[in-house]
Design an enzyme around this catalytic site. Structure first.
Site, PDB file in Angstrom:
ATOM      1  N   LYS A  17      -9.801 -20.784 -30.232  1.00  0.00           N
ATOM      2  CA  LYS A  17      -9.082 -22.058 -30.055  1.00  0.00           C
ATOM      3  C   LYS A  17      -9.988 -23.242 -30.442  1.00  0.00           C
ATOM      4  CE  LYS A  17      -8.249 -21.381 -25.626  1.00  0.00           C
ATOM      5  NZ  LYS A  17      -8.626 -20.031 -25.215  1.00  0.00           N
ATOM      6  N   ARG A  92      -2.691 -24.673 -18.947  1.00  0.00           N
ATOM      7  CA  ARG A  92      -2.922 -23.286 -18.541  1.00  0.00           C
ATOM      8  C   ARG A  92      -1.979 -22.904 -17.410  1.00  0.00           C
ATOM      9  NH1 ARG A  92      -8.492 -23.407 -20.538  1.00  0.00           N
ATOM     10  NH2 ARG A  92      -9.499 -21.396 -20.558  1.00  0.00           N
ATOM     11  N   ARG A 131     -20.940 -14.410 -27.656  1.00  0.00           N
ATOM     12  CA  ARG A 131     -20.875 -15.855 -27.934  1.00  0.00           C
ATOM     13  C   ARG A 131     -22.102 -16.563 -27.331  1.00  0.00           C
ATOM     14  NH1 ARG A 131     -15.469 -19.214 -26.681  1.00  0.00           N
ATOM     15  NH2 ARG A 131     -15.916 -18.814 -24.477  1.00  0.00           N
ATOM     16  N   ARG A 167     -22.891 -18.921 -22.148  1.00  0.00           N
ATOM     17  CA  ARG A 167     -22.142 -19.619 -21.097  1.00  0.00           C
ATOM     18  C   ARG A 167     -22.126 -18.740 -19.864  1.00  0.00           C
ATOM     19  NH1 ARG A 167     -16.511 -21.750 -23.590  1.00  0.00           N
ATOM     20  NH2 ARG A 167     -15.796 -20.999 -21.576  1.00  0.00           N
ATOM     21  N   ARG A 178     -11.566 -13.790 -16.260  1.00  0.00           N
ATOM     22  CA  ARG A 178     -10.845 -14.772 -17.087  1.00  0.00           C
ATOM     23  C   ARG A 178      -9.665 -14.111 -17.802  1.00  0.00           C
ATOM     24  NH1 ARG A 178     -15.411 -16.946 -20.660  1.00  0.00           N
ATOM     25  NH2 ARG A 178     -13.922 -18.448 -21.465  1.00  0.00           N
TER      26      ARG A 178
HETATM   27  P1  AMP Z   1     -12.429 -22.704 -21.722  1.00  0.00           P
HETATM   28  O1  AMP Z   1     -13.653 -23.288 -22.339  1.00  0.00           O
HETATM   29  O2  AMP Z   1     -11.153 -23.290 -22.251  1.00  0.00           O
HETATM   30  O3  AMP Z   1     -12.432 -21.201 -21.729  1.00  0.00           O
HETATM   31  O4  AMP Z   1     -12.447 -23.135 -20.157  1.00  0.00           O
HETATM   32  C1  AMP Z   1     -13.527 -22.758 -19.317  1.00  0.00           C
HETATM   33  C2  AMP Z   1     -13.100 -22.876 -17.881  1.00  0.00           C
HETATM   34  O5  AMP Z   1     -12.721 -24.237 -17.570  1.00  0.00           O
HETATM   35  C3  AMP Z   1     -11.888 -22.048 -17.476  1.00  0.00           C
HETATM   36  O6  AMP Z   1     -12.214 -20.685 -17.194  1.00  0.00           O
HETATM   37  C4  AMP Z   1     -11.408 -22.802 -16.224  1.00  0.00           C
HETATM   38  O7  AMP Z   1     -12.270 -22.558 -15.132  1.00  0.00           O
HETATM   39  C5  AMP Z   1     -11.630 -24.267 -16.643  1.00  0.00           C
HETATM   40  N1  AMP Z   1     -10.437 -24.835 -17.338  1.00  0.00           N
HETATM   41  C6  AMP Z   1     -10.344 -25.214 -18.628  1.00  0.00           C
HETATM   42  N2  AMP Z   1      -9.134 -25.711 -18.922  1.00  0.00           N
HETATM   43  C7  AMP Z   1      -8.413 -25.634 -17.784  1.00  0.00           C
HETATM   44  C8  AMP Z   1      -7.061 -25.970 -17.441  1.00  0.00           C
HETATM   45  N3  AMP Z   1      -6.196 -26.477 -18.345  1.00  0.00           N
HETATM   46  N4  AMP Z   1      -6.656 -25.757 -16.165  1.00  0.00           N
HETATM   47  C9  AMP Z   1      -7.499 -25.251 -15.235  1.00  0.00           C
HETATM   48  N5  AMP Z   1      -8.782 -24.896 -15.494  1.00  0.00           N
HETATM   49  C10 AMP Z   1      -9.249 -25.086 -16.751  1.00  0.00           C
END
Ligand code: AMP
Length: 229
Positions: A17, A92, A131, A167, A178
């Site tokens: 993404k 989400r 990653r 990360r 996740r």
């Molecule tokens: P990502 O980098 O998009 O994988 O996001 C990393 C983490 O941030 C996720 O596992 C959630 O803990 C939090 N997060 C990101 N976007 C959202 C969202 N729209 N709603 C809730 N938590 C989020």
């Protein structure tokens, strides 16, 4: 009236993404808003709220809707987003998707579509555990097919001077959490956008970022989305 991009990127963690949203930003000239990046920045602030955010992220859990909606809606109200934006990692939940539609409708806009990047679970685990990212400039790498030595950091420094780390939520255990969260939450969001014809799935298994981007540009063409002049 030009059909400026107002899109969300959707898909399991590791589906690309962030990579695709950044390419789209360069080609179509609209900001890329990554909820994960914003939350990760916030989680390092050292404040009570920052620590609370970190505890969600590090355990692979979603932060509460109310908090993430406030943060994202502040971003898209900024002047830079008036001619479009690409959201990555948001929404989400159906509640977040509904709140986004409502906020945009209040400003006379409509989200054109949700781009769903599909990827098999085996490939997701493979990609995520390999990653790495530079904590300083935010560049994202992959030890298997896009190693740091091949590209260098965004600030043009020698890669040996960068802080290339994994990360905290890309370790094997957290990746499983996740994925579980994704499996539980994805279906209703997919249905939400499919119901009124705004879902655009793109299969990414075994495809290079360039091939995925070509598919993406074709999809945007079908949607009538044009680059911002
Ligand atoms: P990502 O980098 O998009 O994988 O996001 C990393 C983490 O941030 C996720 O596992 C959630 O803990 C939090 N997060 C990101 N976007 C959202 C969202 N729209 N709603 C809730 N938590 C989020």
């Amino acid at each position: 009236m030009p059909n400026n991009p107002r899109l969300v990127f959707f898909g399991p963690p590791g589906a690309g993404k962030g990579t695709q949203a950044e390419r789209l930003t360069e080609t179509y000239g609209v900001p890329h808003i990554s909820s994960g990046d914003i939350l990760r920045d916030g989680s390092r602030s050292g404040t009570e709220l920052g620590n609370e955010i970190a505890s969600y992220i590090d355990n692979g859990r979603l932060v509460p809707d109310e908090l993430i909606c406030r943060i994202i809606f502040e971003e898209i109200a900024k002047p830079a987003c008036q001619r479009g934006f690409v959201l990555d990692g948001f929404p989400r939940s159906v509640e977040q998707a509904e709140a986004l539609d409502e906020i945009l409708a209040g400003r006379g806009f409509r989200l054109q579509g949700a781009i769903e990047l599909e990827l098999s679970e085996a490939e997701i685990t493979d990609r995520l555990t390999a990653r790495r990212w530079c904590e300083d400039c935010g560049a994202v790498f992959n030890l298997k097919f896009d190693p740091p030595e091949m590209r260098g950091c965004k600030r043009g420094r020698p890669i040996s001077e960068c802080d290339i780390v994994q990360r905290a939520d890309d370790t094997a255990g957290t990746v499983q959490t996740r994925l579980k969260v994704y499996r539980e939450t994805a279906g209703p969001i997919i249905d939400y956008y499919a119901r009124d014809g705004r879902l655009y799935p793109i299969v990414t298994n075994g495809q290079s970022p360039e091939e995925v981007f070509r598919q993406l540009q074709n999809t945007l063409g079908e949607m009538g989305v044009v680059p911002v002049q």
